[in-house]
Design an enzyme around this catalytic site. Structure first.
Site, short mmCIF file in Angstrom:
data_model
loop_
_atom_site.label_atom_id
_atom_site.label_comp_id
_atom_site.label_asym_id
_atom_site.label_seq_id
_atom_site.Cartn_x
_atom_site.Cartn_y
_atom_site.Cartn_z
N ASN A 179 0.99 -1.22 -0.16
CA ASN A 179 0.02 -0.17 -0.13
C ASN A 179 1.18 1.29 0.21
OD1 ASN A 179 -0.03 1.16 2.83
ND2 ASN A 179 -0.46 -0.68 3.10
N PRO A 193 -3.17 -11.54 10.67
CA PRO A 193 -3.46 -11.10 12.02
C PRO A 193 -3.41 -10.04 12.07
CG PRO A 193 -1.22 -12.12 11.94
CD PRO A 193 -1.82 -12.36 10.71
N ILE A 202 -2.83 -7.12 14.28
CA ILE A 202 -2.26 -6.99 15.52
C ILE A 202 -2.35 -6.38 16.92
CG2 ILE A 202 0.47 -6.22 15.54
CD1 ILE A 202 0.55 -6.77 12.58
N PHE A 209 -5.35 3.82 14.73
CA PHE A 209 -5.64 4.74 13.03
C PHE A 209 -6.16 3.93 12.53
CE2 PHE A 209 -2.30 8.37 12.82
CZ PHE A 209 -1.51 8.13 14.17
N LYS A 255 -12.27 -3.24 18.56
CA LYS A 255 -10.82 -3.78 18.38
C LYS A 255 -10.83 -3.60 19.45
CE LYS A 255 -9.26 -2.84 13.91
NZ LYS A 255 -7.84 -3.54 12.85
O1 PMT Z 1 2.88 6.68 6.73
P1 PMT Z 1 2.32 7.99 5.50
O2 PMT Z 1 2.42 8.07 4.37
O3 PMT Z 1 2.25 9.07 6.60
O4 PMT Z 1 0.61 7.28 6.54
C1 PMT Z 1 -0.09 7.59 7.38
C2 PMT Z 1 -1.33 6.46 7.48
C3 PMT Z 1 -2.14 7.04 6.41
C4 PMT Z 1 -0.51 5.48 7.17
C5 PMT Z 1 -1.32 6.93 8.75
O5 PMT Z 1 -2.24 7.98 9.42
C6 PMT Z 1 -2.97 5.41 9.42
O6 PMT Z 1 -4.12 5.66 8.87
N1 PMT Z 1 -2.28 4.71 9.69
C7 PMT Z 1 -3.29 2.85 9.47
C8 PMT Z 1 -3.78 2.22 8.25
C9 PMT Z 1 -4.53 1.79 8.58
O7 PMT Z 1 -4.03 -0.01 8.42
O8 PMT Z 1 -5.59 1.34 8.74
P2 PMT Z 1 -7.02 0.72 9.14
O9 PMT Z 1 -8.14 1.22 8.88
O10 PMT Z 1 -7.05 -0.68 8.17
O11 PMT Z 1 -6.59 -0.63 10.43
C10 PMT Z 1 -7.03 0.19 12.36
C11 PMT Z 1 -5.83 0.05 12.76
O12 PMT Z 1 -5.60 -1.63 12.89
C12 PMT Z 1 -4.49 0.41 12.57
O13 PMT Z 1 -3.97 1.03 13.50
C13 PMT Z 1 -3.23 -0.70 11.77
O14 PMT Z 1 -2.53 -0.40 12.03
C14 PMT Z 1 -4.49 -1.94 12.56
N2 PMT Z 1 -4.26 -3.01 11.45
C15 PMT Z 1 -4.38 -3.14 10.91
C16 PMT Z 1 -4.53 -5.08 10.14
C17 PMT Z 1 -3.81 -5.23 10.62
N3 PMT Z 1 -3.72 -7.06 9.90
N4 PMT Z 1 -3.26 -5.74 12.21
C18 PMT Z 1 -3.32 -3.78 12.35
O15 PMT Z 1 -2.83 -4.29 13.74
#
Ligand code: PMT
Length: 432
Positions: A229, A324, A326, A342, A360
Site C-alpha cells: 500500500n 492477523p 495485530i 489509526f 478492537k
Molecule cells: O505512512 P504515511 O504515508 O504517513 O500515511 C499515514 C497513514 C495514512 C498510513 C496513517 O495515518 C494511518 O492511517 N495508519 C493506519 C492505516 C490502516 O491500516 O488503517 P486500518 O483502518 O486499515 O487499520 C486500523 C488499525 O488496525 C490501524 O491501527 C492498523 O495499524 C491496525 N491493523 C490493521 C490491520 C491488521 N491486520 N493489523 C493491524 O494491527
C-alpha cells in the site's frame, strides 16, 4: 514463512543512543536583533551545529550593525536573511518557507524593542513576520541594560510572551557592556543550547515505554512481486519522534520505508504483516503505550510462488487469506498497554473509526481521511481522535506537528486511565 526481524543497520544511531542531543536533525531558525551581545551569536551558531542542528539565521537591520551577515553565513553554511520584501528570497526561503522549515525559533539576543514588537504582533520586518507565521515552538533570550529589563513595560511584555507559550531564556545577571551590573546579560551560548533542547522535551511521558508501528507491510506473491500500500511511514515515524520528545523510551517497528530513524528511537525493520506481528508481540511486554500507525495488509496471498509467476493468455486469480489483526491482539492481552489505533478511511470517517474503537477494544483511535493526496505519503495530515466518551479534531498540519499534538492527547488519556486504575486498585484493597 519464517519470521525475519532485522535490527536497523544504523549503527551510529545505536552507539549514540543516549548521548545524542535533542537538537540533532532539527531545523533551528536563529533570530538576531540589535544588541552588543550579538557577537555571541557566532559562537551560538557553532554550538547549535555541533549539536547536530541545521541553522538558518535571520537578522534585523540593527543586528547587522553589531555582527556581519557574512560571519553568520560562513558559520551556518546558509545565506543570512534580513529583508522582508526580497524578491529573490521570496522565491527561495521567504518568510513563510522559513516559518515552515523551522522546528524551533530562538531569538538571541532579543532586545527590549524586539520583545515589545513581538508582543504587539508586528510583522514589519522579516524576523517578526517569520515569528508570526511560525507554528513551531519559540524562545527568546533577552539581552539589554538592567534598567530596561526591570522597566514595567518590559516586565509586562515578557510575562505576555510567557503566557502565550513563548519560552523566555535568561537573562543572566552580571556586569554589562554599558558599565552597569544587574540582570540583562545574554546567557552564554552553551547554556542557551541546553535550554533550547528543553523546547523539544516535554517530559509528559517520562519513564514510559512506547511501542509504535509505522509504514506499510508487503505481502509477497513471488520473489519479485508483492501486495502493498502507499504508506510512507511519515506519520508513524513522526509519532515515534514525538514520543521521544515527550520523554518516553521508544521502539519503532517499521515496514519497508525510505526514512531515517528518529533520534533516540530503537528501530526494528520488518516486511510482512506476520513479521510485524512477531516483532510487536515480542516487544509489547513491559510496554505502557502501543500506537499502531502502520498500514498493515489485511490479506496476504495464500500461495507464494518460489519462482517468478509467468504471464499467460488467461486471467490470473489470486487467493488471499486473512492476516492477523495485530492491534486487536495487543488490546486483547491480559496485561494490555494503553492501546492507540489509526483508522484510514475514504468515507464515513467518524462512523468507521468509532466502530473500530469498539470492535478492537482499544483505548483511542486516530482517524484520517485517505485518498488522493490525503493521509498517505503527504507531509500534512489531519486527524479526528476518538476515545470512550470524547473526541478531538486535530486540524490539518505537518505530520511532525500533528504527531506532537496526538502524543499530548495520548499522554493525557494514558495518565487519566492509569490514575483511575490506581484508585480502583486501592479501593479494592481497602477492607472497609
Ligand atoms: O505512512 P504515511 O504515508 O504517513 O500515511 C499515514 C497513514 C495514512 C498510513 C496513517 O495515518 C494511518 O492511517 N495508519 C493506519 C492505516 C490502516 O491500516 O488503517 P486500518 O483502518 O486499515 O487499520 C486500523 C488499525 O488496525 C490501524 O491501527 C492498523 O495499524 C491496525 N491493523 C490493521 C490491520 C491488521 N491486520 N493489523 C493491524 O494491527
Amino acid at each position: 514463512m519464517p519470521a525475519c526481524v532485522v535490527m536497523s543497520d544504523n549503527t551510529d544511531l545505536l552507539v549514540n543512543y543516549f548521548t545524542m542531543s535533542y537538537l540533532s536533525g532539527k531545523n533551528i531558525l536563529l533570530g538576531i536583533t540589535g544588541s552588543i551581545a550579538a557577537y555571541k551569536s557566532a559562537e551560538l551558531v557553532r554550538h547549535l551545529r555541533e549539536a547536530g542542528a541545521s541553522v538558518r539565521v535571520v537578522m534585523t537591520a540593527g543586528a547587522a550593525e553589531f555582527i556581519t551577515p557574512l560571519t553568520l553565513q560562513a558559520l551556518s553554511g546558509h545565506p543570512v536573511s534580513s529583508d522582508l520584501l526580497d524578491p529573490a528570497a521570496e522565491a527561495a526561503m521567504g518568510h513563510i518557507e522559513l516559518a515552515r522549515w523551522a522546528d524551533a525559533v530562538l531569538v538571541a539576543p532579543a532586545t527590549a524593542n524586539f520583545i515589545a514588537r513581538r508582543v504587539h504582533g508586528r510583522g514589519d520586518d522579516l524576523l517578526t513576520a517569520v515569528c508570526l507565521a511560525c507554528e513551531a515552538p519559540q524562545a527568546v533570550a533577552p539581552a539589554m541594560n538592567q534598567s530596561m529589563w526591570e522597566d514595567p513595560a518590559t516586565t509586562h511584555n515578557v510575562a505576555t510572551l510567557q503566557e502565550r507559550g513563548i519560552r523566555v531564556i535568561g537573562p543572566a545577571v552580571g556586569s554589562q557592556a554599558c558599565g552597569d551590573s544587574g540582570p540583562g546579560r545574554l546567557l552564554e551560548p552553551e547554556v542557551l543550547v541546553r535550554h533550547l533542547e528543553n523546547l523539544f522535551t516535554t517530559g509528559i511521558l517520562a519513564g514510559c515505554r512506547v511501542l509504535v508501528t509505522a509504514g506499510p507491510t508487503r505481502e509477497p506473491l513471488d520473489p519479485v512481486r508483492y501486495l502493498g500500500n502507499r504508506s510512507s511511514g511519515k506519520m508513524g515515524f513522526a509519532v515515534a519522534a514525538a514520543a521521544v520528545e515527550a520523554g518516553a523510551e521508544v521502539t519503532l517497528i517499521a515496514g519497508p520505508v525510505a526514512l531515517s530513524t528518529p533520534q533516540r528511537v530503537k528501530r526494528i525493520d520488518v516486511v510482512t504483516a506476520r513479521e510485524m506481528q512477531v516483532a510487536v508481540l515480542d516487544g509489547v511486554k513491559g510496554t505502557d503505550i502501543f500506537i499502531a500507525a502502520a498500514a498493515v495488509a489485511d490479506y496476504r496471498p495464500r500461495d507464494v510462488s518460489g519462482c517468478k509467476l509467468k504471464k499467460s493468455a488467461g486471467k490470473l486469480t489470486l487467493e488471499l487469506e486473512r492476516n492477523p489483526d495485530i492491534l486487536a491482539m495487543v488490546a486483547g492481552r491480559e496485561k494490555a498497554p494503553f492501546t492507540v489505533g489509526f483508522a484510514a478511511e475514504t468515507e464515513s470517517v467518524e462512523l468507521n473509526a468509532q466502530q473500530k474503537l469498539q470492535a478492537k477494544s482499544i483505548d483511542m483511535i486516530a482517524a484520517n481521511q485517505v485518498g488522493e493526496n490525503l493521509g498517505f505519503e503527504a507531509d500534512d495530515n489531519a486527524l479526528q481522535v476518538f476515545w470512550d466518551g470524547g473526541s478531538v479534531q486535530l486540524e490539518r498540519a505537518r505530520k511532525t506537528r500533528l504527531a506532537r499534538q496526538l502524543v499530548e492527547l495520548v499522554a493525557e488519556r494514558y495518565h487519566h486511565k492509569h490514575d483511575n486504575d490506581t484508585v480502583i486498585k486501592l479501593h479494592a484493597k481497602d477492607p472497609a
